[in-house]
Design a protein around this motif. Structure first.
Motif, PDB file in Angstrom:
ATOM      1  N   ILE A 162      48.602   6.292 -10.347  1.00 29.61           N
ATOM      2  CA  ILE A 162      48.595   7.373 -11.330  1.00 29.61           C
ATOM      3  C   ILE A 162      47.440   7.123 -12.294  1.00 29.61           C
ATOM      4  CG2 ILE A 162      49.904   8.597 -13.093  1.00 29.61           C
ATOM      5  CD1 ILE A 162      52.450   7.540 -11.745  1.00 29.61           C
ATOM      6  N   ASP A 163      46.430   7.957 -12.220  1.00 30.53           N
ATOM      7  CA  ASP A 163      45.246   7.809 -13.065  1.00 30.53           C
ATOM      8  C   ASP A 163      45.481   8.534 -14.391  1.00 30.53           C
ATOM      9  OD1 ASP A 163      42.723   7.503 -14.142  1.00 30.53           O
ATOM     10  OD2 ASP A 163      41.853   9.144 -12.970  1.00 30.53           O
ATOM     11  N   CYS A 164      45.584   7.768 -15.467  1.00 36.46           N
ATOM     12  CA  CYS A 164      45.827   8.331 -16.800  1.00 36.46           C
ATOM     13  C   CYS A 164      44.565   8.302 -17.650  1.00 36.46           C
ATOM     14  CB  CYS A 164      46.928   7.541 -17.512  1.00 36.46           C
ATOM     15  SG  CYS A 164      48.450   7.305 -16.579  1.00 36.46           S
ATOM     16  N   THR A 165      43.412   8.025 -17.045  1.00 34.46           N
ATOM     17  CA  THR A 165      42.176   7.814 -17.802  1.00 34.46           C
ATOM     18  C   THR A 165      41.323   9.077 -17.840  1.00 34.46           C
ATOM     19  OG1 THR A 165      40.857   7.093 -15.884  1.00 34.46           O
ATOM     20  CG2 THR A 165      42.194   5.419 -17.009  1.00 34.46           C
ATOM     21  N   ASN A 166      40.265   9.017 -18.638  1.00 35.06           N
ATOM     22  CA  ASN A 166      39.282  10.098 -18.735  1.00 35.06           C
ATOM     23  C   ASN A 166      37.881   9.506 -18.676  1.00 35.06           C
ATOM     24  OD1 ASN A 166      40.889  12.651 -19.424  1.00 35.06           O
ATOM     25  ND2 ASN A 166      41.670  11.194 -20.930  1.00 35.06           N
ATOM     26  N   GLY A 167      37.011  10.110 -17.854  1.00 35.01           N
ATOM     27  CA  GLY A 167      35.632   9.652 -17.786  1.00 35.01           C
ATOM     28  C   GLY A 167      34.854  10.074 -19.019  1.00 35.01           C
ATOM     29  N   GLN A 168      33.628   9.606 -19.122  1.00 36.60           N
ATOM     30  CA  GLN A 168      32.763  10.037 -20.205  1.00 36.60           C
ATOM     31  C   GLN A 168      32.448  11.515 -20.041  1.00 36.60           C
ATOM     32  OE1 GLN A 168      31.836   8.107 -22.833  1.00 36.60           O
ATOM     33  NE2 GLN A 168      33.196   6.572 -21.956  1.00 36.60           N
TER      34      GLN A 168
ATOM     35  N   ASN B 242      30.467  14.118 -19.279  1.00 35.37           N
ATOM     36  CA  ASN B 242      29.201  14.431 -18.631  1.00 35.37           C
ATOM     37  C   ASN B 242      29.511  15.122 -17.311  1.00 35.37           C
ATOM     38  OD1 ASN B 242      26.745  14.522 -17.257  1.00 35.37           O
ATOM     39  ND2 ASN B 242      26.034  12.587 -18.111  1.00 35.37           N
ATOM     40  N   PRO B 243      29.377  16.456 -17.260  1.00 40.71           N
ATOM     41  CA  PRO B 243      29.745  17.199 -16.050  1.00 40.71           C
ATOM     42  C   PRO B 243      29.080  16.699 -14.777  1.00 40.71           C
ATOM     43  CG  PRO B 243      29.315  18.704 -17.859  1.00 40.71           C
ATOM     44  CD  PRO B 243      28.878  17.334 -18.326  1.00 40.71           C
ATOM     45  N   GLU B 244      27.889  16.079 -14.906  1.00 44.58           N
ATOM     46  CA  GLU B 244      27.166  15.629 -13.723  1.00 44.58           C
ATOM     47  C   GLU B 244      27.756  14.350 -13.131  1.00 44.58           C
ATOM     48  OE1 GLU B 244      23.080  15.239 -14.741  1.00 44.58           O
ATOM     49  OE2 GLU B 244      22.798  17.362 -15.186  1.00 44.58           O
ATOM     50  N   LEU B 245      28.594  13.647 -13.888  1.00 48.14           N
ATOM     51  CA  LEU B 245      29.137  12.374 -13.427  1.00 48.14           C
ATOM     52  C   LEU B 245      30.467  12.507 -12.714  1.00 48.14           C
ATOM     53  CD1 LEU B 245      28.310  10.052 -16.475  1.00 48.14           C
ATOM     54  CD2 LEU B 245      27.035  10.339 -14.344  1.00 48.14           C
ATOM     55  N   GLY B 246      31.007  13.724 -12.623  1.00 54.63           N
ATOM     56  CA  GLY B 246      32.308  13.880 -11.978  1.00 54.63           C
ATOM     57  C   GLY B 246      33.416  13.380 -12.884  1.00 54.63           C
ATOM     58  N   CYS B 247      34.464  12.798 -12.312  1.00 52.72           N
ATOM     59  CA  CYS B 247      35.574  12.323 -13.138  1.00 52.72           C
ATOM     60  C   CYS B 247      36.041  10.958 -12.647  1.00 52.72           C
ATOM     61  CB  CYS B 247      36.719  13.327 -13.145  1.00 52.72           C
ATOM     62  SG  CYS B 247      37.620  13.460 -11.584  1.00 52.72           S
ATOM     63  N   ASN B 248      36.839  10.293 -13.465  1.00 54.83           N
ATOM     64  CA  ASN B 248      37.310   8.951 -13.127  1.00 54.83           C
ATOM     65  C   ASN B 248      38.119   8.930 -11.839  1.00 54.83           C
ATOM     66  OD1 ASN B 248      36.102   7.782 -15.300  1.00 54.83           O
ATOM     67  ND2 ASN B 248      37.972   7.173 -16.346  1.00 54.83           N
ATOM     68  N   THR B 249      38.911   9.972 -11.614  1.00 54.71           N
ATOM     69  CA  THR B 249      39.771  10.003 -10.430  1.00 54.71           C
ATOM     70  C   THR B 249      38.939   9.938  -9.152  1.00 54.71           C
ATOM     71  OG1 THR B 249      41.302  11.383 -11.690  1.00 54.71           O
ATOM     72  CG2 THR B 249      41.684  11.214  -9.334  1.00 54.71           C
ATOM     73  N   SER B 250      37.854  10.688  -9.103  1.00 57.91           N
ATOM     74  CA  SER B 250      36.966  10.656  -7.933  1.00 57.91           C
ATOM     75  C   SER B 250      36.344   9.276  -7.764  1.00 57.91           C
ATOM     76  CB  SER B 250      35.861  11.706  -8.085  1.00 57.91           C
ATOM     77  OG  SER B 250      36.404  13.002  -8.141  1.00 57.91           O
ATOM     78  N   TYR B 251      35.964   8.671  -8.890  1.00 56.92           N
ATOM     79  CA  TYR B 251      35.377   7.326  -8.832  1.00 56.92           C
ATOM     80  C   TYR B 251      36.367   6.326  -8.244  1.00 56.92           C
ATOM     81  CZ  TYR B 251      33.809   2.739 -10.383  1.00 56.92           C
ATOM     82  OH  TYR B 251      33.453   1.412 -10.413  1.00 56.92           O
ATOM     83  N   ILE B 252      37.608   6.371  -8.713  1.00 60.15           N
ATOM     84  CA  ILE B 252      38.642   5.447  -8.224  1.00 60.15           C
ATOM     85  C   ILE B 252      38.885   5.660  -6.732  1.00 60.15           C
ATOM     86  CG2 ILE B 252      41.089   4.824  -8.407  1.00 60.15           C
ATOM     87  CD1 ILE B 252      40.824   5.738 -11.404  1.00 60.15           C
ATOM     88  N   GLN B 253      38.973   6.922  -6.339  1.00 66.84           N
ATOM     89  CA  GLN B 253      39.242   7.255  -4.939  1.00 66.84           C
ATOM     90  C   GLN B 253      38.113   6.762  -4.032  1.00 66.84           C
ATOM     91  OE1 GLN B 253      39.560  11.491  -4.078  1.00 66.84           O
ATOM     92  NE2 GLN B 253      41.277  11.101  -2.711  1.00 66.84           N
ATOM     93  N   GLN B 254      36.882   6.973  -4.458  1.00 64.43           N
ATOM     94  CA  GLN B 254      35.734   6.593  -3.634  1.00 64.43           C
ATOM     95  C   GLN B 254      35.493   5.088  -3.634  1.00 64.43           C
ATOM     96  OE1 GLN B 254      32.601   8.966  -5.326  1.00 64.43           O
ATOM     97  NE2 GLN B 254      33.562  10.901  -4.713  1.00 64.43           N
ATOM     98  N   THR B 255      35.683   4.448  -4.784  1.00 65.56           N
ATOM     99  CA  THR B 255      35.384   3.023  -4.904  1.00 65.56           C
ATOM    100  C   THR B 255      36.458   2.164  -4.252  1.00 65.56           C
ATOM    101  OG1 THR B 255      34.251   3.453  -7.003  1.00 65.56           O
ATOM    102  CG2 THR B 255      34.837   1.168  -6.523  1.00 65.56           C
ATOM    103  N   ALA B 256      37.724   2.540  -4.477  1.00 65.55           N
ATOM    104  CA  ALA B 256      38.831   1.736  -3.948  1.00 65.55           C
ATOM    105  C   ALA B 256      39.246   2.181  -2.546  1.00 65.55           C
ATOM    106  CB  ALA B 256      40.025   1.812  -4.892  1.00 65.55           C
ATOM    107  N   GLY B 257      38.744   3.337  -2.092  1.00 64.81           N
ATOM    108  CA  GLY B 257      39.136   3.844  -0.789  1.00 64.81           C
ATOM    109  C   GLY B 257      40.614   4.161  -0.723  1.00 64.81           C
ATOM    110  N   HIS B 258      41.152   4.635  -1.827  1.00 64.07           N
ATOM    111  CA  HIS B 258      42.597   4.858  -1.954  1.00 64.07           C
ATOM    112  C   HIS B 258      42.889   6.355  -1.974  1.00 64.07           C
ATOM    113  CE1 HIS B 258      46.700   4.174  -3.204  1.00 64.07           C
ATOM    114  NE2 HIS B 258      46.510   2.873  -3.190  1.00 64.07           N
ATOM    115  N   ASN B 259      43.843   6.800  -1.152  1.00 68.21           N
ATOM    116  CA  ASN B 259      44.134   8.231  -1.056  1.00 68.21           C
ATOM    117  C   ASN B 259      45.393   8.657  -1.804  1.00 68.21           C
ATOM    118  OD1 ASN B 259      41.914   8.910   0.627  1.00 68.21           O
ATOM    119  ND2 ASN B 259      42.990   8.046   2.391  1.00 68.21           N
ATOM    120  N   LYS B 260      46.287   7.716  -2.109  1.00 65.33           N
ATOM    121  CA  LYS B 260      47.546   8.067  -2.765  1.00 65.33           C
ATOM    122  C   LYS B 260      47.362   8.032  -4.290  1.00 65.33           C
ATOM    123  CE  LYS B 260      51.440   6.545  -0.971  1.00 65.33           C
ATOM    124  NZ  LYS B 260      52.031   7.792  -0.456  1.00 65.33           N
TER     125      LYS B 260
END
Length: 204
Positions: free
Chosen positions: A91-97, A99-117
């Motif tokens: 459960i991602d409760c965080t917020n990215g900086q 900046n619309p060009e940087l996407g969001c923290n949830t995408s970063y976590i999903q891509q970096t950790a390779g986690h789908n749930k």
């Protein structure tokens, strides 16, 4: 069921204590150099089975709440990469900086950790909650995710501690939930106010 709350923030200890008061087994994951200065953290630190390093807490928990500062996300994602954690709900409760060009923290976590749930929830509260809502007037949070079964579990967890759970659709909408947070912070800045601002959903 064991909940792991990851991060040494006000939001982390607040959500954790709310679940503890409901009889849920909760552990906390903090960085190795974390110093418990606030009274809530000192109380938890006096207990042998509550505070653990990030990876240990993630390994022990069944459901993981990420309530950490952004600078610690890379280290936490490295812990999530462990194969034993791939079936756990994050459960991602965080917020990215902001900046619309940087996407969001949830995408970063999903891509970096390779986690789908992954489910996004509670991010509208902010890491300083309940400082951002001292009278506890905020009674709703938005959540989104791709797995309907996981979302049912998270909805029940949200409602267990007294919040109204508002389904915001698929995980691709996580960036919209972060935008909600940034918009209310921007309104506070423009108004040059010491008060915080929150949104309330109404059906008309």
């Amino acid at each position: 069921m064991k909940i792991g709350i990851i991060g040494g923030t006000k939001l982390a200890v607040t959500l954790g204590n709310k679940y503890l008061s409901r009889g849920i087994d909760v552990i906390f994951g903090v960085r190795k150099d974390f110093l418990p200065k606030q009274i809530e953290w000192k109380i938890l630190d006096m207990q042998q089975d509550k505070l653990f390093p990030y990876c240990d807490a993630i390994d022990k928990a069944d459901i993981i709440f990420l309530c950490c500062e952004n600078e610690h996300l890379p280290q936490i994602c490295a812990c999530l990469i462990s194969s034993g954690n791939h079936d756990k709900i994050i459960i991602d409760c965080t917020n990215g900086q902001y900046n619309p060009e940087l996407g969001c923290n949830t995408s970063y976590i999903q891509q970096t950790a390779g986690h789908n749930k992954i489910v996004k929830a509670f991010n509208n509260l902010g890491l300083d909650y309940p400082k951002s809502d001292p009278l506890e007037l905020l009674k709703e949070t938005y959540f989104c995710g791709d797995c309907d079964v996981d979302k049912i579990k998270i909805k029940k967890l949200i409602e267990l501690i007294g919040f109204k759970a508002i389904d915001a659709g698929k995980l691709q909408n996580a960036f919209l939930l972060e935008a909600f947070y940034h918009l209310r912070k921007e309104i506070s800045f423009i108004k040059n106010s010491q008060n915080d601002y929150h949104f309330k959903l109404m059906s008309v």
